[in-house]
Write an enzyme that holds these catalytic residues in place. Structure first.
Site, PDB file in Angstrom:
ATOM      1  N   CYS A  83     -11.901  19.614  28.106  1.00  0.00           N
ATOM      2  CA  CYS A  83     -11.303  18.311  28.428  1.00  0.00           C
ATOM      3  C   CYS A  83     -11.688  17.257  27.401  1.00  0.00           C
ATOM      4  O   CYS A  83     -10.862  16.454  26.974  1.00  0.00           O
ATOM      5  CB  CYS A  83     -11.755  17.846  29.807  1.00  0.00           C
ATOM      6  SG  CYS A  83     -11.378  18.949  31.177  1.00  0.00           S
ATOM      7  N   ASP A  84     -12.952  17.232  27.014  1.00  0.00           N
ATOM      8  CA  ASP A  84     -13.496  16.096  26.269  1.00  0.00           C
ATOM      9  C   ASP A  84     -13.943  16.414  24.846  1.00  0.00           C
ATOM     10  O   ASP A  84     -14.326  15.500  24.108  1.00  0.00           O
ATOM     11  CB  ASP A  84     -14.699  15.514  27.040  1.00  0.00           C
ATOM     12  CG  ASP A  84     -14.323  15.044  28.428  1.00  0.00           C
ATOM     13  OD1 ASP A  84     -13.163  14.624  28.620  1.00  0.00           O
ATOM     14  OD2 ASP A  84     -15.180  15.106  29.336  1.00  0.00           O
ATOM     15  N   CYS A  89     -17.012  19.218  30.996  1.00  0.00           N
ATOM     16  CA  CYS A  89     -15.814  19.972  30.624  1.00  0.00           C
ATOM     17  C   CYS A  89     -15.567  19.856  29.122  1.00  0.00           C
ATOM     18  O   CYS A  89     -15.041  18.842  28.652  1.00  0.00           O
ATOM     19  CB  CYS A  89     -14.602  19.472  31.407  1.00  0.00           C
ATOM     20  SG  CYS A  89     -13.074  20.361  31.019  1.00  0.00           S
TER      21      CYS A  89
END
Length: 308
Positions: free
Chosen positions: A134-135, A131
């Site tokens: 997300c990261d 992701c």
């Protein structure tokens, strides 16, 4: 008989459970593996509203679980063998018996296609990610790689280019599969380096990812590429097998809903990553769950009024 059965314990399911239980119904959430879903495995979530410094994924999911339990949600852990969704009353078949529900919310999520390499699971969260949104911010001014050739991979590379020093796009074919507009944007971005006709042979590093071994199919050579992060975008698979043939899905297997999360089956709703949606994030899953539960409550009230 229960009022609302929620299948799946990720953010969509927990949100649906909160709204359904708080709405005064007997709501039961069924989860096969662990509460929190993919979000619980995310080390830190920085883009969930209300957490200025970010929040650990497992902490956010545990908080959602406690909140839903406080309003009376029941949680049952165990494998569901089959779902029967086409009759007026829905049947959830478990190993130790059947549960009958008046309405069902499908929130089984989706699973990323795993990188078929040794140590991929071991290094997930330690350099290997599924992701980018997300990261990505954790890799500011560092070198990262993206593997894949579709729209998701191209979009991930463009997103990561905002943070990373260098982004290496690794694709096994000689052309990308994504839209031309995204391809053009990638090629115009100075810190994105494109490695076509290339595959990853191995992940390198100790406790954390430190590099990749890349095979170039054009010249047959293998070389080392030092990166701190690898973002895998080779596709995801909706966890919709339990509902197969009972609700309408798109060609990718995602469940189709309307704006109220209603599926093609009466009294059956879908929320989160398992449904056909343009964005798969915790915040959208939570929204889907709230809408699905609210729609299910209206359905039950309408049915009760009709009976009376």
């Amino acid at each position: 008989m229960i009022d609302i059965a929620i299948i799946g314990g990720g953010p969509a399911g927990l949100s649906a459970g909160l709204y359904a239980a708080r709405g005064g119904t007997r709501a039961v959430l069924f989860e096969e593996l662990y509460i929190g879903g993919q979000a619980a495995k995310t080390l830190e979530i920085e883009n969930y509203p209300g957490f200025e410094e970010g929040v650990r994924g497992h902490a956010l999911m545990e908080s959602m679980q406690r909140q839903s339990l406080r309003f009376g949600l029941e949680i049952t852990c165990g494998e569901i063998e089959t779902l029967s969704l086409t009759d007026e009353h829905k049947t959830i078949r478990l190993r130790d018996g059947d549960v009958i529900a008046r309405a069902v919310i499908l929130a089984m999520g989706a699973s990323p296609k795993k990188l078929p390499l040794p140590r991929a699971d071991e290094l997930t969260g330690r350099g290997v990610s599924y992701c980018a949104t997300c990261d990505g911010a954790f890799y500011r001014n560092r070198d990262v790689a993206v593997v894949g050739g579709g729209d998701t991979a191209l979009s991930d590379a463009l997103y990561l280019a905002r943070f990373a020093k260098n982004v290496y796009m690794i694709h096994r074919r000689n052309t990308f599969r994504g839209t031309v507009a995204l391809q053009n944007a990638v090629r115009k971005t100075p810190n994105i380096n494109i490695l076509l006709n290339s595959t990853i042979e191995a992940l390198q590093g100790g406790d954390n990812l430190q590099g990749l071994r890349i095979h170039n199919k054009d010249n047959g050579k293998t070389s080392a590429l030092a990166v701190d992060g690898l973002f895998t975008a080779i596709g995801i698979t909706p966890n919709a097998a339990l509902a197969a043939g009972q609700v309408r899905c798109n060609e990718g297997g995602y469940i189709i809903t309307d704006a109220r999360m209603q599926t093609s089956a009466k009294g059956v709703y879908a929320a989160g990553d398992v449904r056909d949606t343009p964005l798969r994030q915790v915040v959208t899953a939570v929204s889907d769950g709230a809408i699905a539960a609210t729609s299910a409550l209206k359905y039950l009230n309408s049915a009760a009024t009709h009976v009376s």
